[in-house]
Design an enzyme around this catalytic site. Sequence first.
Site, PDB file in Angstrom:
ATOM      1  CE  LYS A   1      -4.045   1.913   2.491  1.00 27.79           C
ATOM      2  NZ  LYS A   1      -4.945   1.747   3.656  1.00 27.79           N
TER       3      LYS A   1
ATOM      4  CB  SER B   1      -8.380   3.644   2.625  1.00 30.38           C
ATOM      5  OG  SER B   1      -7.533   2.988   3.553  1.00 30.38           O
TER       6      SER B   1
ATOM      7  CB  SER C   1      -8.670   0.692   5.366  1.00 26.88           C
ATOM      8  OG  SER C   1      -9.350   1.890   5.217  1.00 26.88           O
TER       9      SER C   1
HETATM   10  N1  GLN Z   1     -13.421   4.066   5.912  1.00 26.98           N
HETATM   11  C1  GLN Z   1     -12.852   4.503   7.141  1.00 26.98           C
HETATM   12  C2  GLN Z   1     -12.436   5.956   7.016  1.00 26.98           C
HETATM   13  O1  GLN Z   1     -12.719   6.513   6.017  1.00 26.98           O
HETATM   14  C3  GLN Z   1     -11.708   3.632   7.540  1.00 26.98           C
HETATM   15  C4  GLN Z   1     -10.436   3.962   6.851  1.00 26.98           C
HETATM   16  C5  GLN Z   1      -9.290   3.073   7.249  1.00 26.98           C
HETATM   17  O2  GLN Z   1      -9.464   2.028   7.876  1.00 26.98           O
HETATM   18  N2  GLN Z   1      -8.110   3.541   6.933  1.00 26.98           N
HETATM   19  O3  GLN Z   1     -11.861   6.533   7.876  1.00 26.98           O
END
Ligand code: GLN
Length: 487
Positions: A80, A155, A179
């Site tokens: 990532k 994400s 995410s």
């Molecule tokens: N969807 C969540 C957010 O927007 C989690 C993001 C994540 O786990 N990095 O914060």
Amino acid sequence: MNELLKKSAAEQSKALKNKEISAVELTNAAFDRIEKLDEKLGAFNSLTKETALNTAKKVDEKIAKGEELPLLAGVPLALKDNMNLKGSKTTASSKILENFVSPFNATVTEKLLGNLVPIVGKANLDEFAMGSSNENSAFKKVHNPWDLKKVPGGSSGGSAASVAACEATLALGSDTGGSIRLPASFCGIVGMKPTYGRVSRYGLIAFASSLDQIGPFARTVEDAANLLEVISGHDPKDSTSLNLPVEHYAANLNNDIKGMKVGVIKELMTEGLSEDVQKAIEKAIEDYKKLGAEIVEISLPNLKHSIGIYYILATAECSSNLARFDGVRYGYRTPDAKNLMEMYTKTRAEGFGPEVKRRIMLGTYALSSGYYDAYYKKAQQMRALVTQDFVEAFKKADILISPTCPNTAFELGAKASDPLAMYLTDIATISANLAGIPGLSVPAGFDRDGMPIGLQILAPQLQESRLFNAAHKFERANDYYLKLANI
Ligand code: GLN
């Protein structure tokens, strides 16, 4: 495509050892696939060919000498793009870091290189890991390999899509509120968030430090267990990392789960659940019964507050963590500022995207004097209640199950202009981050349009082995994991 790319890491390792293919050939096959496909998919921000091929050569030298290979050596992996690989760009999919070249390796990167895992590229993500659909990347959107009109989840959308599309066999993601698990579920693969502190975050760009964890993506539970083993362990460079021995997580995958108490989270089986997801989870419950598990109903009364708690704590922490991007030390600086203050403000206004700005403003508000007690402190207190719900639940059940998400992947753009609808996508995943417990998503079937459905499994802190065992038994009781996206 080289057929071996479709195989699991375990099978690829075997093929390397048996000299059916060399590590350089396998890595090049992954690059061929990426070059053919990624224009459509958008899973990679950049490729790291030189690093990958150097690593692969070392694997081949070892094989030629008849030496023992480390776990997962030679298996192509996507990193990532919020984790550092020395000498290559780490952008966090943000304009503010567009040209930032990392001067050091993240601890997870060191561990991967130490095990001779070829890192093929840096995977696209929502900017600074903020999002649930990967539409918040400053560069390009990621498309779901099962249906290019749909989102891959976020994400870590690039990580998940690359593994689902066989561009890479493994990937790393980060999970602050879901995410890893959400994109794994939307892309029909396995994604796992370890116990808070199990994996070092040194060299991961921080989002919300009390919640962030790095974890594996793979197409089988066994591969995910092995990748977790490679990246886990104590690290003096991350003060939250746990000083506990690393287990061989794949050792207990086949243990009998007769008598295991499987708790079904009541609150996640009702509200807003799509019919197809509900059916798939009910089928999973039947599968666990057939495997000899005992099903119990579990209530997590404070779960309904978890999104509210998260969006105070995560934004508060990110407003502090992202203060370092000021045009002085890292990345982008506005070209036309008249004084220092204007340099700071213009750099940040031009460098951050809309979702990141929204989070910084929300978090700054929650931390400001006069509001701190009403928001931040309250959210901290509520977080303790959510954690306590899990303590009680795990007195009655060994693991907990639920859908990973109430719905399957949605169309690109469907929720892009409605932040609240997007935030609700994480209803099932966020509470595990608040409580610091491990969780994973494993393929559990398909909806009427052929889109993957994920089963979420949660376990008490540091019970990763139990989690993988329960997931592997379910995986092998079905053949969902063998079906690949037709792309
Ligand atoms: N969807 C969540 C957010 O927007 C989690 C993001 C994540 O786990 N990095 O914060």
